[in-house]
Write an enzyme that holds these catalytic residues in place. Structure first.
Site, mmCIF file in Angstrom:
data_model
loop_
_atom_site.group_PDB
_atom_site.id
_atom_site.type_symbol
_atom_site.label_atom_id
_atom_site.label_comp_id
_atom_site.label_asym_id
_atom_site.label_seq_id
_atom_site.Cartn_x
_atom_site.Cartn_y
_atom_site.Cartn_z
ATOM 1 N N GLY A 50 0.810 -1.212 0.000
ATOM 2 C CA GLY A 50 0.000 0.000 0.000
ATOM 3 C C GLY A 50 0.844 1.262 0.000
ATOM 4 O O GLY A 50 1.904 1.334 -0.643
ATOM 5 N N SER A 51 0.422 2.240 0.776
ATOM 6 C CA SER A 51 1.000 3.583 0.685
ATOM 7 C C SER A 51 2.478 3.675 1.045
ATOM 8 O O SER A 51 3.160 4.599 0.591
ATOM 9 C CB SER A 51 0.206 4.553 1.566
ATOM 10 O OG SER A 51 -1.092 4.751 1.033
ATOM 11 N N VAL A 52 2.993 2.752 1.873
ATOM 12 C CA VAL A 52 4.418 2.840 2.206
ATOM 13 C C VAL A 52 5.290 2.550 0.985
ATOM 14 O O VAL A 52 6.499 2.815 1.003
ATOM 15 C CB VAL A 52 4.792 1.871 3.355
ATOM 16 C CG1 VAL A 52 4.154 2.287 4.651
ATOM 17 C CG2 VAL A 52 4.436 0.432 3.011
ATOM 18 N N PHE A 53 4.691 2.041 -0.076
ATOM 19 C CA PHE A 53 5.435 1.775 -1.311
ATOM 20 C C PHE A 53 5.552 3.032 -2.180
ATOM 21 O O PHE A 53 6.367 3.092 -3.098
ATOM 22 C CB PHE A 53 4.727 0.666 -2.102
ATOM 23 C CG PHE A 53 5.552 0.044 -3.199
ATOM 24 C CD1 PHE A 53 6.574 -0.842 -2.901
ATOM 25 C CD2 PHE A 53 5.299 0.343 -4.532
ATOM 26 C CE1 PHE A 53 7.337 -1.432 -3.906
ATOM 27 C CE2 PHE A 53 6.053 -0.234 -5.549
ATOM 28 C CZ PHE A 53 7.077 -1.125 -5.231
#
Length: 382
Positions: A212-215
């Site tokens: 998700g967003s940490v990527f």
């Protein structure tokens, strides 16, 4: 004095000490043609002494002790999945205990025993006294205080979110030293037999998940290095974007209007990252994911690493390309994700994480020392 049933006496007297049923013991003692059987392995010293006292008081022939080694984990559940445990046969079964079993396993010792005419062992209540040789010492990079804080924080987070499982890692971004690694659910290695296969899993390396967003920072670096965007590149955020028949929305469904790429990262805007993903294309997205170490094990010395899952660029449709930009449709391990973020933090060095600092022989000779080999990415803009 009437003849007594020695098997029954032994079963009745030993059962409460061993925590077993008298019927079960009597059945073991009565098996025909059996010349040898274990009654209980790895007893505590106090328990063994009570058994020895009963054998002596009741004059029970045929019972003997065999000294065995037993591993004690003095900090109980701390770093349980990392350490693993040793089984009753002195064999490492999980974690570092298993992966370094050949280096730290105790050596067998041969010794003689004396018996009297009736076959009873002679000397020190029949106890088989052996001085075990000293073995190699493994020193980990784990910091006990940091590990304690990490595990306490992980438990607090689980209590607040009511999640079923979780993992957390602390790593030095400049060296790759793993300073803490925790996984839940967990177990006590001193009583590993009470744990389950699920408890033994080190979720920091052995499970994969959609990041998700940490990527997003990874794809952001790809855009910077390819010269597609700069920190001030403008974007009109309408709150959603349609790609190949699929609508991709921001987490709250609202748009911020005119923003810069810095804002896209700051506010974790799905619209802007999906747009960047389309500009990069599936081939470049995948290439940069691999440069950051995704799609293959990190090569660490932590047992049980998974490789993760990336798209085959040739099979990607536009919606796949867009959603990869926001960390969806792929799968990574927590350690892979942490290493990639550390590469951004340290200026572009993709390090090989490690948890074994060194292995030292009883003589003081260094048998193994962690050596760092890092591939270097040049984080620059075209």
């Amino acid at each position: 004095m009437p003849n007594r049933n020695v098997r029954d006496v032994a079963a009745q007297k030993l059962a409460p000490i061993l925590g077993m049923k008298a019927e079960e013991l009597y059945s073991i003692f009565s098996e025909p043609h059996r010349r040898f059987t274990w009654i209980k392995r790895t007893m505590e010293a106090e328990e063994a002494q009570k058994v020895a006292d009963v054998i002596k008081e009741e004059k029970l022939n045929g019972f003997h002790f065999q000294e065995e080694s037993k591993r004690y984990y003095t900090k109980n559940k701390l770093a349980a999945q990392v350490l693993g445990f040793v089984g009753t046969d002195d064999k490492g079964l999980e974690g570092i205990e298993a992966s370094l079993d050949s280096l730290i396993k105790g050596k067998e010792s041969k010794h003689g025993n004396f018996f009297d005419a009736k076959g009873n062992r002679m000397g020190q209540s029949g106890l088989n006294q052996v001085e075990s040789p000293k073995m190699n010492t493994v020193q980990l990079t784990i910091d006990a205080k940091m590990q304690f804080i990490l595990e306490r924080s992980l438990d607090d987070a689980m209590n607040k979110t009511h999640c079923a499982s979780a993992a957390a890692i602390l790593m030095d971004p400049n060296t790759g030293e793993i300073l803490g690694m925790a996984s839940r659910p967990t177990f006590d290695p001193n009583m590993f037999y009470k744990g389950s296969a699920e408890d033994f899993i080190n979720r920091a390396v052995a499970i994969i998940y959609e990041p998700g967003s940490v990527f997003k920072p990874i794809m952001g670096c790809a855009g910077l290095m390819e010269g597609i965007i700069t920190p001030t590149t403008p974007f009109n955020d309408l709150g959603s974007i349609d790609v190949g028949g699929r609508r991709i929305r921001n987490w709250d469904g609202s748009g911020l209007g005119n923003v810069t790429f810095t804002d896209i990262i700051k506010y974790s805007l799905n619209t802007g990252m999906a747009h960047l993903g389309l500009q990069l294309g599936g081939k470049r997205e995948t290439e940069y994911a691999k440069k950051f170490g995704f799609g293959s094990p990190t090569g660490s010395d932590v047992p049980g690493e998974e490789a993760g899952i990336l798209y085959n660029p040739d099979d990607m449709v536009p919606s796949d390309v867009a959603t990869m930009g926001i960390g969806q449709g792929i799968a990574v391990t927590p350690l892979q994700m942490l290493r990639a973020i550390c590469a951004i933090a340290n200026g572009g060095h993709l390090l090989k994480p490690y948890i074994v600092d060194k292995v030292v022989a009883p003589s003081g000779k260094l048998l193994k020392l962690a050596r760092q080999k890092s591939s270097v990415m040049s984080l620059h803009r075209k």
